[in-house]
Design a protein around this motif. Sequence first.
Motif, short mmCIF file in Angstrom:
data_model
loop_
_atom_site.label_atom_id
_atom_site.label_comp_id
_atom_site.label_asym_id
_atom_site.label_seq_id
_atom_site.Cartn_x
_atom_site.Cartn_y
_atom_site.Cartn_z
N UNK A 108 -88.83 76.59 -123.06
CA UNK A 108 -89.78 75.47 -123.11
C UNK A 108 -90.30 75.26 -121.68
N UNK A 109 -91.26 76.07 -121.23
CA UNK A 109 -91.71 76.01 -119.83
C UNK A 109 -92.42 74.71 -119.48
N UNK A 110 -92.93 73.98 -120.47
CA UNK A 110 -93.65 72.75 -120.18
C UNK A 110 -92.72 71.57 -119.95
N UNK A 111 -91.40 71.78 -119.99
CA UNK A 111 -90.45 70.69 -119.82
C UNK A 111 -89.51 70.98 -118.65
N UNK A 112 -88.87 69.92 -118.17
CA UNK A 112 -87.82 70.06 -117.16
C UNK A 112 -86.50 69.61 -117.79
N UNK A 113 -85.41 70.10 -117.23
CA UNK A 113 -84.10 69.81 -117.81
C UNK A 113 -83.14 69.35 -116.71
N UNK A 114 -82.32 68.37 -117.06
CA UNK A 114 -81.33 67.82 -116.13
C UNK A 114 -79.96 67.85 -116.79
N UNK A 115 -78.96 68.31 -116.05
CA UNK A 115 -77.61 68.48 -116.60
C UNK A 115 -76.76 67.24 -116.33
N UNK A 116 -76.09 66.76 -117.38
CA UNK A 116 -75.18 65.62 -117.27
C UNK A 116 -73.83 66.01 -117.87
N UNK A 117 -72.75 65.63 -117.18
CA UNK A 117 -71.40 65.85 -117.73
C UNK A 117 -70.96 64.64 -118.53
N UNK A 118 -70.39 64.89 -119.69
CA UNK A 118 -69.93 63.83 -120.60
C UNK A 118 -68.44 64.04 -120.86
N UNK A 119 -67.68 62.98 -120.70
CA UNK A 119 -66.25 63.08 -120.97
C UNK A 119 -65.98 62.92 -122.47
N UNK A 120 -65.33 63.90 -123.03
CA UNK A 120 -64.83 63.80 -124.40
C UNK A 120 -63.34 63.43 -124.36
N UNK A 121 -62.77 63.19 -125.51
CA UNK A 121 -61.36 62.79 -125.57
C UNK A 121 -60.46 63.84 -124.94
N UNK A 122 -60.76 65.13 -125.20
CA UNK A 122 -59.96 66.21 -124.64
C UNK A 122 -60.04 66.24 -123.12
N UNK A 123 -61.17 65.78 -122.55
CA UNK A 123 -61.31 65.74 -121.09
C UNK A 123 -60.56 64.56 -120.49
#
Length: 843
Positions: free
Chosen positions: A52-67
């Motif tokens: 999807x070249x027309x978009x930008x993406x940002x990475x977020x870390x999410x804590x799950x129960x196992x984390x």
Amino acid sequence: MKKNQEQQYEIREIRTPQIRRSDRVEYVVGVRDQDVTYAQGRIMLNDLSAAIPEATFRLETIKCKADRLSLSPLHSFSDLSVFSDGLDRALLDGSIDIAIQSLHELPDTDDSRFAVAALTPREDARDLIVMPPHRSIENLKPGDRIGYFSQRQKMLFSQLVPNLQYRYTTGSVLPRLERLVHGELDGLLLSAIDIIRLNPDQYDLIYQPISLDLMCPPSGRGIVAIRVLARRRGLINKIKVKLDSPSSRACYAVEQAIFEALGKPFDAPVGIHCEEAEDSLYLRAINGLGDPLQPLKISGKVGPPFSLIPNPDRILMYVQSLTGMATLLGNARDKWLTDYGKTCIQQADVIVTDSTRCEHMQLYQPDDAEWIQLNPADGFNLAHQDEKKEVIDFILEKVRAGRRVVRLYGDNIDFFDKGYEEADVLATTGIRYELVPGVSELSSALTILGVPLLPKQGQAVHIVDGRDKSKSESSLINMNVKDMYCIVHATLSLPNIIAAMKRNPIIEDVPAVMLSDVGTFSQKMIRGKLSEMPRLSVAANMPLHAMLLFGDMFRPGAALAWWPPRGPLSGKRVGVIAAKLTEEKRHVFNQCITALGGTLHLLEGMYTRMDGELAENMDRRLRNLFDKKLEARGLIWFALMSVNGAKALTASLQRLRMDYRKLTKVRLAALNPAITDQLERSGLAADLVAEGGDSRKLGESLLKQLNSRDQLVVVRGGRQTSVLAMMFQLANISYIDVRGYETIPIQIDRVRLLKMLAEIDILVFTTAASVNTFLRTIIDKGIEVNELMRREIKIIAQGPNTADTLEKHGLTVDGYSKDGSITELINYLSDYGYSTGRESETI
């Protein structure tokens, strides 16, 4: 004209605007808060940006129960949701737009709130072991400490290298590697894809991948799932078009079918892996739910060539090979038990009943079988739906663990009621089951009374359980005097019969018979009008389980035709000629042939002896060989021509107390995959496997490998003559001929042999030795070999060597499997059944 061109140019500019950075849509991509998942997310950002070249993406870390509970052992959690609960909440509340997750950690892809926009192409799914420098699997020693994360890893690696100590490791990958670097562990089991993602160059460690055949990975490993909310159809389509892999979806569908059939066990000794190999889907699976020391294994193709669509019948066959079997046995009482029902009980691993009337069946219970008595005193009330579910869940748990479960019912009424309900549940799982009714008291009663078993045209048959008072009363109120009625446990219903007669006086003069314990010395029988039955039964002191018959005619057991045989071998009778089989192989043949719709006739023509003088001779030859050659520079090659040869070799090594890790200069050459499987069960691996199970190709490969310093040993049976021997003599190669075992023919009755030949449609020979023994036997019994051809019996061989032996005896071989393994033989029979079925349809 120039003005028009300028207008067109302006229009084109409007239709294709230049995308500025400020106009780009930003999507937030969520991953678990772990080192591996974060590295995986960074890689996937590049793929998403390209898609999807027309978009930008940002990475977020999410804590799950196992984390949040990363130091907790895996078995302390209930299911896979601990790896995705935080990502699910973030998608629902809008904190993230896209969730990136390893597919083997995803609990359920059927949640209607979410959509799996793409499954990426599968990467390396293997396990690997991480060790300090200068270490390898080959030089692991007893007592070495191995870190592991799942029960599957522990089970499979302990089969490769026995006598190790295992340490449970959890949390992120890098801290686990630190434990190895600091000397807390001697080895660490991880997945290859984790190391590929992290690329931990900062550590001086050895990474040794392990073959998929030796350590089968969990379902979904190596595939990344990209999830979004189901309502965001536009985003789903953009991702799916560029990143989705049809091959991964097809493979995962096969893996999930097997996983669901096993009950979706969490942190269990189960491995399932499907891949697109050569021209079709190829499946490997292992089930250690019952016995991790001897797990059930399968491997083979699951679909037709050049297709990603799996064959449902093939998947069902594999499910039934990985699990046990349930037998639902009706009227399980000593007087009414059939011979086949008795055999089922004698072969059971677990026996389950909710009736005290089945207690006498413990006389036939094997010593090592488990007897489970379910009744209200044990907390079970089988009249309620929750308790019914608890019973079927108990049966499923045992069958999925590879056990043969026999479910006993106190009479055929319970069998046709509870049994059919439980059979419906079993049918949805794909697990193999069978319905075995006992001898019906109804048929015995009608025989004694001289009443025909078949109803006349226009008549109906009504069977009523007297314990259900409301049902028995309503059926009598609305009865049709032309029909036939049978009330079991009728003594309890007599007050209801009287009440029904007051509302329907026409039934008072209907002839009736009341019986109990039909056909035994305790039999009781009274005759009279239906209106007289209450008084006569009291006078005769009829027991509670007595049966009341009234009407003209009755035919029991019609419902038994509900499950007609299906499959590529439907209606075919398959005779298998084999040596003396182990219980496991006998079970596999029976399971698979039945699953394909056929009927198995097993004829074991010989047994194998490898004790006494044979064992002593084998031990002496090996002892002399190792004493002379282990310190020499050359290699020792063992050529193994049969599974029994592999068994004889490993048994001799164990008697000599030979440490397998000292056999660094020993090489093993196997004729077919069945021999490699036998070696793996003993902790050994074949260094060379013949292509297609062909002796000549094995000989050619060995001649290329051998040099002047090497020693060659051929392990064979007492009656075998090896093609290898001729090839080595022609090449002037010296070798040691070791007789490891001897096959001795079993005396077969001529009548039984003729009966089998008259009944079967397909005759399968498993080995060249079984061909020689069988033909020698029929000649000794005065039966001509050409009799097989005249009867138009189709002849199938297990492997090309067996086919060659058949042709040398003048028999026409209709087909053969490509190697000597049972799995390939069953696959071939399935394909053969489909091909002959299509030919018959064309004709």
